[in-house]
Design an enzyme around this catalytic site. Structure first.
Site, mmCIF file in Angstrom:
data_model
loop_
_atom_site.group_PDB
_atom_site.id
_atom_site.type_symbol
_atom_site.label_atom_id
_atom_site.label_comp_id
_atom_site.label_asym_id
_atom_site.label_seq_id
_atom_site.Cartn_x
_atom_site.Cartn_y
_atom_site.Cartn_z
ATOM 1 C CG ASN A 110 -11.760 -10.071 0.275
ATOM 2 O OD1 ASN A 110 -10.272 -9.133 0.213
ATOM 3 N ND2 ASN A 110 -11.851 -9.695 -1.388
ATOM 4 C CB VAL A 119 -5.931 -5.284 3.911
ATOM 5 C CG1 VAL A 119 -6.641 -6.286 4.278
ATOM 6 C CG2 VAL A 119 -5.116 -4.041 4.723
ATOM 7 N N PRO A 120 -4.867 -7.021 0.770
ATOM 8 C CG PRO A 120 -2.686 -8.146 0.471
ATOM 9 C CD PRO A 120 -3.335 -7.069 2.093
ATOM 10 C CB CYS A 121 -9.509 -7.437 -0.537
ATOM 11 S SG CYS A 121 -9.897 -5.583 -1.035
ATOM 12 C CG HIS A 122 -5.554 -5.882 -5.152
ATOM 13 N ND1 HIS A 122 -5.152 -5.159 -4.099
ATOM 14 C CD2 HIS A 122 -4.504 -6.437 -5.507
ATOM 15 C CE1 HIS A 122 -3.599 -5.357 -3.923
ATOM 16 N NE2 HIS A 122 -3.109 -5.687 -5.284
#
Length: 157
Positions: A110, A119-122
């Site tokens: 991540n 790519v929504p790692c948040h």
């Protein structure tokens, strides 16, 4: 590899890619000159990112082409399945990927996500709801989660 630098509410975004897709999007506080001419291959990504920041878009449809291990790509693909405005804990995300014991490896992959925002790692947070582990800085993670929150806090004054 083609590059473009655009201004965002969170700093300067560097977008890299070619005819095969976007390979990386990175945030910088400053120090990068803004692009006067956006290469054709990067224009759709630039437009969609600007729409995201303007509140007109909550998903991305341009071609992605990140470099990484098979495991990292599996994690990044899993991140794409976390809906806009939602979050998961690292533990929940590891379970979704099929192995709760892989939580550290999942967190590591991540953190190596090369495609900021897209790519929504948040959207992955600590089990206690804390904002942990964000390469772009926790202030950016908080901003992104607030931006995606469907319930906006009203000011009392």
């Amino acid at each position: 590899m083609l590059q473009a630098y655009i201004k965002t509410p969170l700093g300067i975004a560097e977008i890299c890619g070619d005819e095969n897709g976007i390979s990386s999007i990175t945030a910088f506080d400053e120090g990068k000159p803004l692009s006067d001419n956006i290469p054709h291959e990067l224009r759709e990504a630039v437009t969609q990112l600007q729409d995201y920041f303007d509140g007109k878009r909550n998903d991305f449809t341009f071609q992605l082409n990140p470099s990484g291990t098979d495991f990292q790509k599996k994690v990044w693909k899993g991140l794409l399945e976390i809906p806009y405005g939602k979050t998961l804990s690292y533990q929940e995300f590891s379970i979704r990927l099929g192995d709760v014991k892989a939580i550290r490896a999942v967190a590591s992959a991540n953190g190596r996500n090369p495609l900021w925002i897209v790519v929504p790692c948040h959207r992955v947070i600590g089990s206690d709801g804390s904002l942990t582990g964000y390469a772009g800085g926790l202030w950016r993670k908080k901003w992104l989660l607030d931006h995606e929150n469907p319930v906006k806090q009203q000011s009392l004054f």
